[in-house]
Each structure stands twice: as C-alpha cells, then as structure tokens.
Design a protein around this motif. Structure first.
Motif, PDB file in Angstrom:
ATOM      1  N   LEU A 141       4.066   6.400  -1.458  1.00 41.76           N
ATOM      2  CA  LEU A 141       3.142   6.732  -0.146  1.00 41.76           C
ATOM      3  C   LEU A 141       3.920   7.540   0.978  1.00 41.76           C
ATOM      4  CD1 LEU A 141       1.093   3.345  -0.397  1.00 41.76           C
ATOM      5  CD2 LEU A 141       0.395   5.913  -1.067  1.00 41.76           C
ATOM      6  N   THR A 144       4.597  10.976   0.514  1.00 38.45           N
ATOM      7  CA  THR A 144       3.130  11.841   0.394  1.00 38.45           C
ATOM      8  C   THR A 144       2.831  11.751   1.670  1.00 38.45           C
ATOM      9  OG1 THR A 144       2.045  10.029  -0.647  1.00 38.45           O
ATOM     10  CG2 THR A 144       2.942  11.792  -2.343  1.00 38.45           C
ATOM     11  N   LYS A 146       2.090   9.114   3.798  1.00 36.80           N
ATOM     12  CA  LYS A 146       1.339   7.751   4.270  1.00 36.80           C
ATOM     13  C   LYS A 146       2.526   6.959   4.612  1.00 36.80           C
ATOM     14  CE  LYS A 146      -2.275   8.781   1.184  1.00 36.80           C
ATOM     15  NZ  LYS A 146      -2.513   8.813  -0.216  1.00 36.80           N
ATOM     16  N   GLU A 148       2.746   4.719   7.045  1.00 40.53           N
ATOM     17  CA  GLU A 148       2.531   3.393   7.503  1.00 40.53           C
ATOM     18  C   GLU A 148       2.210   2.454   6.567  1.00 40.53           C
ATOM     19  OE1 GLU A 148      -0.556   1.331  10.388  1.00 40.53           O
ATOM     20  OE2 GLU A 148      -0.352   3.397  10.759  1.00 40.53           O
ATOM     21  N   ASP A 149       1.201   2.790   5.455  1.00 36.82           N
ATOM     22  CA  ASP A 149       0.964   2.083   4.583  1.00 36.82           C
ATOM     23  C   ASP A 149       2.248   1.808   3.471  1.00 36.82           C
ATOM     24  OD1 ASP A 149      -0.582   0.467   2.377  1.00 36.82           O
ATOM     25  OD2 ASP A 149      -1.772   2.509   1.865  1.00 36.82           O
TER      26      ASP A 149
ATOM     27  N   SER B  82      -2.739   1.517  -2.973  1.00 33.92           N
ATOM     28  CA  SER B  82      -2.610   1.953  -1.631  1.00 33.92           C
ATOM     29  C   SER B  82      -3.894   1.203  -0.855  1.00 33.92           C
ATOM     30  CB  SER B  82      -2.788   3.528  -1.704  1.00 33.92           C
ATOM     31  OG  SER B  82      -3.925   3.931  -2.161  1.00 33.92           O
ATOM     32  N   GLU B  83      -3.966   1.412   0.364  1.00 37.60           N
ATOM     33  CA  GLU B  83      -4.997   0.816   1.123  1.00 37.60           C
ATOM     34  C   GLU B  83      -6.283   1.166   1.004  1.00 37.60           C
ATOM     35  OE1 GLU B  83      -3.190  -0.615   5.506  1.00 37.60           O
ATOM     36  OE2 GLU B  83      -4.268   1.355   5.352  1.00 37.60           O
TER      37      GLU B  83
END
Lengths: 208, 137
Positions: A141, A144, A146, A148-149, B82-83
C-alpha cells in the motif's frame, strides 16, 4: 555460491550499496522481507546453509555478527579495541567455518546432522505469520501511494512481531548516513538489557 | 476490481469484489489469484484438498463466485485487506511455515536482482548455497 538478499522495502535504497560493492555473487532485493518470513529471520545479517540437494544444513543464525556495536561510544562512534577484536574474530571464525563446509560438505565439523538441524530451527508463531501478512500488505500500500493505510499495517506488524529488527528498522527514521540508528534505535537496543541483539551462534570459537 | 497479493506475487481481478471483509472472486480467476483451485473434492493445491463445508450455506460460494477470504480462514491461513477492500493479502500460516522448515527442504522463493532479473533459489540446485540477509538501513 553466495546468494545475498537485501531486506529493503523502499525502491532504490540498496542500489548504491550494491553498485559500490560490485559483488560477483547473486544479490537479490526483497521488498516484502519474504525470505525473513520463509526462514524465520529477524535481523541482518542472518544466514542459512543449504546443500546441493536443497536441504538446510544450518538453519537461520547470525552470520558471524557480534554485537560489539552495543559498546560503541555513541558520540565518537568508536568501539573499544578489545570489543573490535571480538567482532573481527567472530566474523573470521564464521567465514572459515563456511569455507570448511564448502570444501568438506557433510563431513565438515560445522555441518549439523539432521537432529541438530531440527533442534536449531527457529519456528514462527501465528502472530508472526499474521505480522508478515500485515507487513507485506502495508508495504504494498505504501508503494502504491496509500501511505497512511500502509503505515498503519506496518506498525501493526511491528507490534505483532516485536523481535523482528528487520520490520522495526525498515520503518524507523534514518540518520544522515541513511541508517536506522537514530536515538529510538539505541533506546530499543538498550531495552534488550541482557538479551542479545544478534543471537549467539552455536559454533566452536564463537562468542556465547 | 481487486488486487490479490500472495507469497508468490500479485494478480488484479477485474470482476473481484473485496468489500465488507469478504473476497469474492469469479471461480475461473481463483487459481490464477491464489494458486488454489476449486475441484469436486474441495479447494485444492497439488495433492492437498480441503473440503468446503456444506453447512457454510452461501458463505463460501454464491453462483459463479467464491469467497476466497472465508476459505482462507477456514484453512487456518491469515489474510488482511486494505481499508476499502481493494487490495487483499493472502498469507501462509505458522503451522504450514513450521512444517516446511521441519522437513529441512529449503523453502523456495523467486526475487529480482538490481537489473530486475528474476532468480529462484531452486535455480541453484546442485550447488551449495550460503543464503545471507542484509539491508541498506
């Protein structure tokens, strides 16, 4: 032959090291610390000896590293002479053992028999397996876009697998020399107390 | 669209749906995404088949789709998403990892070098290998 694996999640980080070393052996890049998961590695440098038939001869162990850096003067970065000698001797003893095994194979005194191989295996817990899942997804993540996540998942991996220095140092802040050796690293090392940073190698001549 | 990560790589599944903690994939995409395939005996990889519990109702299968997350958990393997559920990681359990290590067969892996060339550990069968980790940090 030597296969070295860089536990480096950020693209580009290992490049200048590899280019400067210009190794004649195979150097691979492991952005998800996958090999650490497969072989239950928790630090660098760690090594596994594998024979011609693909069998483990010595399971994951510190690759001749001695934790002399813990006695370093943190201002001058100098290590006392007697400690530097133990560090150098450990590396030499270990590398000589590798050479002995390369020459003599199973009859080398440093090659474990099957019972010793199994007795020296480190095995993961389900928390550690879950930590690797969180770490892999987290790094993917981050890579790519993202952050924070992904960062949240990497933190969770660190919580689930606190013995992993590769997870912790991968996410730690870097010094000017691009090393994860900021004050929080030293605090974490100091918190080990009597515990080892590099587990002792079960080998004649290695510091215990 | 959902991206499925496993130990051996990643696969984008356009018709996949990873929302609400479930991972629904079209039956035809399951093997490519996970390495496991659906057979009359169950969920299979190599010689291993795990029966799909009939009591699960539509928890595991719905029409032409399979809830791979439910199957993964049923097999005792860890999975995370993922979220938004658009990326899933299907991992290996400690039990499977430990069994592999206890066999003393060195677990195989494939990784790139700096030039992007892929190397499998098993490419070097026939030679002694000193496998060693390091890092820039």
């Amino acid at each position: 032959m030597v296969i070295s694996v860089a536990m480096d999640s950020r693209e580009g980080d290992p490049r200048e090291w590899i280019e400067k070393a210009n190794p004649t052996y195979v150097t691979l890049i492991d952005r998800f610390h996958r090999v650490a998961g497969l072989y239950h590695m928790v630090n660098v440098p760690q090594a596994v000896w594998i024979d011609e038939g693909g069998r483990i001869v010595r399971p994951t162990e510190s690759a001749g590293a001695y934790e002399g850096f813990r006695k370093m003067d943190r201002t001058t970065l100098q290590v006392p002479e007697e400690v530097a000698k133990i560090t150098a001797d450990s590396k030499e003893t270990y590398m000589n053992a590798v050479r002995d095994w390369v020459l003599h194979g199973e009859s080398s005194q440093y090659a474990f028999d099957d019972a010793q191989r199994r007795a020296h295996l480190g095995l993961p817990t389900e928390e550690i397996a879950a930590a690797h899942v969180a770490f892999t997804l987290g790094q993917y993540l981050i890579q790519t876009g993202k952050a924070e996540d992904g960062g949240r998942l990497v933190q969770e991996a660190v919580r689930l697998h606190p013995e992993s220095w590769t997870f912790w140092r991968q996410q730690a802040g870097l010094s000017d020399r691009k090393l994860a050796s900021q004050p929080d690293f030293w605090q974490r090392v100091d918190a080990l107390g009597d515990k080892k940073y590099y587990a002792a190698v079960d080998m004649k001549g290695m510091p215990q | 669209m959902v991206t499925v990560l496993t130990e051996s790589g990643q696969r984008d599944i356009p018709q996949g749906d990873g929302a609400n903690g479930e991972l629904w994939l079209p039956t035809g995409d399951v093997e490519a995404a996970t390495g496991w395939s659906l057979k009359p005996e169950g969920f299979c990889k190599g010689a291993v088949c795990v029966p799909i519990p009939a009591a699960g109702g539509d928890k595991f299968r719905r029409g032409d789709a399979v809830n791979v997350a439910a199957l993964w958990h049923h097999m005792g393997k860890p999975a995370r998403h993922s979220e938004g559920g658009d990326v899933w990681m299907l991992g290996e359990s400690a039990a499977d990892r430990s069994a592999a290590l206890r066999s003393l067969e060195a677990p195989d892996f494939t990784l790139p070098d700096l030039q992007g060339r892929m190397h499998a550990l098993s490419d070097y069968r026939g030679k002694k290998v000193f496998l060693v980790s390091w890092a820039s940090w």
